[in-house]
Scaffold this active site. Structure first.
Site, PDB file in Angstrom:
ATOM      1  N   HIS A  87      -1.421   0.716   7.678  1.00  0.00           N
ATOM      2  CA  HIS A  87      -1.913   0.866   6.303  1.00  0.00           C
ATOM      3  C   HIS A  87      -1.665   2.300   5.838  1.00  0.00           C
ATOM      4  O   HIS A  87      -1.856   3.253   6.597  1.00  0.00           O
ATOM      5  CB  HIS A  87      -3.402   0.531   6.248  1.00  0.00           C
ATOM      6  CG  HIS A  87      -3.970   0.574   4.863  1.00  0.00           C
ATOM      7  ND1 HIS A  87      -3.492  -0.219   3.839  1.00  0.00           N
ATOM      8  CD2 HIS A  87      -4.972   1.320   4.319  1.00  0.00           C
ATOM      9  CE1 HIS A  87      -4.173   0.037   2.740  1.00  0.00           C
ATOM     10  NE2 HIS A  87      -5.072   0.955   2.998  1.00  0.00           N
TER      11      HIS A  87
ATOM     12  N   CYS B  97       0.822  -1.210   0.000  1.00  0.00           N
ATOM     13  CA  CYS B  97       0.000   0.000   0.000  1.00  0.00           C
ATOM     14  C   CYS B  97       0.856   1.259   0.000  1.00  0.00           C
ATOM     15  O   CYS B  97       0.468   2.292  -0.562  1.00  0.00           O
ATOM     16  CB  CYS B  97      -0.950  -0.012   1.200  1.00  0.00           C
ATOM     17  SG  CYS B  97      -0.139  -0.303   2.782  1.00  0.00           S
TER      18      CYS B  97
END
EC number: 3.4.19.12
Length: 990
Positions: A310, A55
């Site tokens: 994340h 990510c």
């Protein structure tokens, strides 16, 4: 019924039919998603697939894609493929494979711009960089290294617009300026930068962080500056001056810092406020330029750990001015062309003492998860319109054609699935109506599990298999009725024609023999309850005379359970044979093992049978029952051993019992005689010592300490321990018959392995025991000579080769330990508390108790130890098995006495010094690079060396001297990042 009755074979409700009754939505006929959901929406951006932990890569790719100048320059970069460069187009039978990082980035940007897919796969780009898709890298480090790689790659291009794009967009200049306080000389070192790394600790606003970055630093004391003019070290000041700024200003917020307490990185959840417009003119050396920047991207890290979480990106579209949130495959447009960070701030670490979010005015924002802010130089020029080059557009169209083919294929599969579903829908509705068997009509039994699978659209039905429901006679087992359903013969005929299988179980399939047998067992169980009450009452009656029978008390307590098990045996045998018939027989070895276990279990009244098959002699384990009670019990256990009341006990057991009593008496008498005869051997205080040779004799004899311990155990407990019949001195000799110990070692470390015997006592030992080898020490001394110069000779003599091998084995064992204890002593002001000065003051109460336990006589130390070694009286010690003998036969008190300021650690010989330093860091809160370790005056500095190679052995004491903590936490963080990169933790694809 509202739900299915499992015990009722006629109940056909709740088996999965509700899915098919009534009108059904077409979407329920298939499990294929609508391919149009994968299609890119109008005026929307394209997402990127997260390949596991990539990510952080996706956020930077989206941010760089929306840098129009960078995208246009990359499109101008020529392809390295000769076919494309020659303008021959793209061969249709050949897939395009980018060769360089620029080509990968070109193709990726072209797909992001004109693809019809909702998201694309960046695996080719990630693979070209050599990134591990399962491991999350440091995002800031990735940004730096990739920009360096891109700049180096583009520097080889001829087109200056392509060659210099990284410098134009991201590169600025600052100078390290040092001014001498004595003469005023100014020294300047100009350096380029691609981002400014800003410390956020102790700050609330972005401008405060920039101010601290440019803050003046005083160079005094040891840090004084060598002035070229003064030709000496002088006090000076140093600061950073910003000379020029790039079009795109990257500001790295240092959220991930090194924690000295844990030795790991941690994330700072400090709120930092920043505005959408940033005026950098107050921070510049020259004030005559345009330095107003507007916010273009905010990179966010969700999560509480610096090693996981994340990454997402909020990026502003330069053409429309609208803000978008890029979260891998999902892209969300913000309402009203406004940046919205609220939801991202709710995902920080949950805590009662959370910092309240500051109020933000118009045009300002604050975040505790933002780790990078990107500002673009404000300009009135219109944004660029970037067109995809023809060869890249052709590649994109080819990919779009593949996507359209896939969409058409999925749509066709959905149509076929709907058509099949409609046909089956009508078929199931019709069959379910005719599924129940009407009264008086033929019927079949079928498995409930198979019916449920037939009604489950996701699992195509397999052929019908009824073998698991058959009994040993090949018919329907009565116990399986609960998992069967009775259906009409018409539907059964359809099922067997369509799906096959068998055997069919019709109206005559139920096994009459099994039903009769089950009824018989039920009657016997009911009768057993009545007989149990009768036997219980009969056992209360006292038996007179010689009438009655002997029965084991344990058997009487469990006879009802044993009878029940016998009644169920036939049923279990039927189940077992049924399993064999149906191919479910157990493994042969498992069956034999179970059979052996069953044989080992005692049957009724076998608990009073002696090893010779007769009545046991212990009357405590049996009792007499009346003849009536015995006859009732015999009905259930006809094969049980029968012992009338007048039956004599086993004669052989009586003889063995008398012999055992005689042996005990003999052992007691033998132990008493030996203790009286060998008083000196029994008491340690009366034994001679090699350290202070007794004057009354010139020779002493040696036996193994193991023999002494075994003999003492027998003397103390003659009825529980076996008598000692021999003196096994061969354990002290090598295979060549030579002695394994020197006189010096027997006075010190090996003194616990031997026992010295007076000559007079040795004569008595030879009479009482069988001696395999005589070992003697003789002292020779010239008249009028100092006793300390006496010469000692052993018989047999020392074997030098085996002695050397024994010492090598001991040293090797000290270097190959696992889970051993060592002690770390922290030195304060170069002073160490000596453990021998007052050990009783430094020991805990539990340690003192353990020490007293170790000082007990050897025979009383550990009863478990004595039991474990009861059968090993004659052990051989050679240089191969000496250590094993030492561990089994001797308990030696070599435990280190821990003093105050020390901590014990468990270590292994093959672990490195670096791993030990990490253990010490957790124990003492001292960072590894602040640790100075030494052992016996030797400095331990090689972090890659093992503890065994460094001479660290069990019970060692290592001195720890901690350096003073350094004040520059940022510098320390850089050091740790460098170490992590060297150890394989950083980004290594460059």
């Amino acid at each position: 019924c509202r739900r299915n009755c499992r015990g009722n074979p006629n109940c056909l409700v709740g088996i999965g039919e509700h899915v098919w009754l009534g009108e059904i939505d077409e979407n329920s006929f298939h499990n294929i998603d609508d391919p149009n959901c994968e299609r890119r929406k109008k005026n929307a951006f394209v997402g990127l697939t997260n390949l596991g932990a990539t990510c952080y890569v996706n956020t930077f790719l989206q941010m760089w894609f929306l840098n129009l100048e960078l995208r246009q320059a990359l499109y101008l970069c020529p392809s390295a493929n000769c076919e494309y460069a020659a303008g021959e187009g793209i061969p249709k039978d050949k897939d395009y494979e980018p060769q360089t990082i620029c080509e990968h980035l070109q193709y990726l940007f072209a797909l992001l711009q004109n693809s019809k897919r909702r998201y694309i796969d960046p695996s080719g780009f990630v693979k070209a960089l050599g990134l591990d898709t399962g491991q999350q890298q440091d995002a800031q480090e990735f940004s730096k290294l990739f920009m360096s790689l891109l700049e180096d790659t583009l520097s080889k291009q001829k087109n200056p617009d392509v060659r210099n794009i990284v410098q134009k967009q991201f590169c600025g200049e600052y100078a390290y300026v040092t001014v001498c306080n004595q003469c005023g000389r100014e020294s300047k070192l100009v350096s380029k930068f691609y981002e400014l790394e800003l410390n956020i600790q102790g700050h609330k606003q972005l401008t405060d962080c920039i101010t601290e970055f440019l803050k003046e630093e005083k160079l005094e004391g040891d840090n004084r500056y060598f002035c070229e003019t003064c030709q000496s070290k002088q006090n000076a000041t140093r600061k950073i001056r910003l000379l020029s700024l790039p079009c795109t200003l990257n500001l790295q917020l240092m959220r991930f810092v090194f924690d000295r307490q844990t030795g790991h990185k941690k994330k700072l959840n400090t709120y930092i406020g920043f505005s959408e417009l940033l005026d950098m003119e107050p921070f510049m050396e020259q004030k005559n330029g345009v330095y107003v920047y507007e916010l273009s991207a905010v990179l966010i890290h969700r999560g509480v750990s610096a090693y996981s979480g994340h990454y997402i990106a909020h990026v502003k579209d330069p053409q429309t001015g609208e803000w978008y949130k890029f979260n891998d495959e999902d892209i969300e447009k913000m309402e009203g062309k406004k940046l919205q960070l609220g939801i991202e701030e709710d995902l920080a670490e949950p805590s009662k003492a959370q910092t309240r979010k500051p109020k933000c005015g118009k045009g300002t924002h604050c975040s505790r998860n933002a780790y990078m802010l990107v500002y673009r130089l404000q300009t009135r020029e219109k944004s660029l319109t970037v067109e995809v080059p023809a060869f890249l557009q052709e590649l994109v169209e080819r990919d779009n054609c593949k996507f359209e083919e896939w969409c058409n294929e999925m749509a066709e599969m959905r149509k076929q699935s709907v058509a099949r579903g409609k046909i089956k829908h009508e078929e199931v509705k019709e069959l379910y109506k005719r599924l129940p068997a009407e009264a008086g009509s033929p019927y079949d039994f079928i498995s409930l599990e198979w019916l449920q699978k037939w009604l489950d659209e996701s699992t195509p039905p397999k052929p019908i298999d009824n073998t698991a429901c058959l009994c040993a006679h090949g018919k329907l087992h009565p116990d399986k009725i609960s998992i069967m359903k009775r259906i009409s013969e018409y539907v059964a005929d359809f099922f067997y024609r369509r799906y096959g299988g068998g055997p069919r179980l019709n109206v005559k399939a139920l096994c009459k023999d099994c039903v009769v047998e089950r009824c018989r067992i039920l009657r016997l169980k009911n009768q057993l309850n009545e007989d149990y009450k009768t036997v219980t009452n009969l056992l209360k009656i006292t038996v007179k005379g010689n009438d009655g029978f002997w029965v084991g008390k344990a058997s009487l307590r469990s006879w009802r359970q044993l009878a029940l098990e016998q009644l169920n045996e036939q049923d279990e045998d039927a189940e077992h044979s049924n399993g064999k018939m149906n191919g479910n027989a157990q493994n042969k070895d498992e069956s034999n093992e179970e059979k052996r276990e069953e044989e080992e279990e005692l049957n009724f009244n076998e608990d009073i049978v002696c090893p010779h098959g007769d009545l046991c002699i212990s009357e405590n384990e049996r009792r007499v029952v009346s003849k009536e009670a015995w006859e009732k019990l015999k009905q259930y256990f006809p094969k049980a051993p029968e012992f009338p009341n007048n039956k004599e006990c086993c004669s052989q057991c009586k003889i063995l019992e008398r012999e055992g009593e005689e042996n005990e008496a003999l052992h007691k008498m033998m132990a008493s005689e030996q203790k009286t005869s060998l008083q000196n051997l029994f008491h340690d205080k009366c034994r001679p010592c090699l350290g202070s040779w007794p004057q009354e004799t010139d020779e002493l004899y040696i036996v193994s300490q193991f023999f002494v311990e075994e003999w003492r155990k027998f003397v103390r407990r003659p009825t529980r321990c076996s008598p000692v019949s021999s003196v096994g001195n061969s354990a002290l000799l090598c295979p060549h018959g030579g002695l394994m110990f020197t006189y010096a070692s027997m006075t010190k470390e090996d003194s616990k392995l031997i026992a010295l015997i007076w000559p007079s006592e040795w004569e008595r030992i030879q009479k009482l025991f069988v001696v395999d080898h005589v070992i003697k020490i003789t002292r020779t001394q010239a008249a009028g000579v100092d006793p300390e110069s006496a010469h000692y000779v052993s018989e047999p003599k020392l074997c030098p080769e085996c002695r050397e091998g024994l010492l090598c084995q001991q040293q090797r064992d000290l270097r190959e330990y696992t889970q051993a204890t060592i002690y770390i002593h922290k030195v304060v002001d170069n002073k160490k508390v000596m453990k021998d000065a007052a050990p009783e003051l430094n020991m805990s109460s539990s340690e003192a108790e353990e020490e007293r336990e170790e000082n007990k006589p050897e025979g009383e130390q550990d009863p478990d130890f004595n039991q474990a070694n009861g059968g090993a009286k004659r052990q051989k010690i050679s240089h191969q098995n000496y250590v094993a003998y030492q561990k089994q036969g001797i308990r030696r008190s070599t435990r280190h006495r821990k003093v105050r300021g020390e901590k014990a650690l468990l270590v292994s010989a093959n672990q490195t010094l670096k791993e030990l330093k990490i253990q010490i860091m957790h124990a003492f809160s001292v960072a590894p690079f602040d640790q100075n370790l030494s052992i016996d005056g030797k400095i331990l500095s090689d972090d890659t060396a093992t503890l065994g190679s460094l001479g660290v052995i069990p019970e060692s004491v290592i001195l720890l001297k901690a350096d003073e903590p350094i004040a520059d936490y940022a510098a320390m963080d850089d050091v740790m990042q460098g170490e992590a990169g060297g150890g394989g933790k950083g980004v290594v694809f460059f």
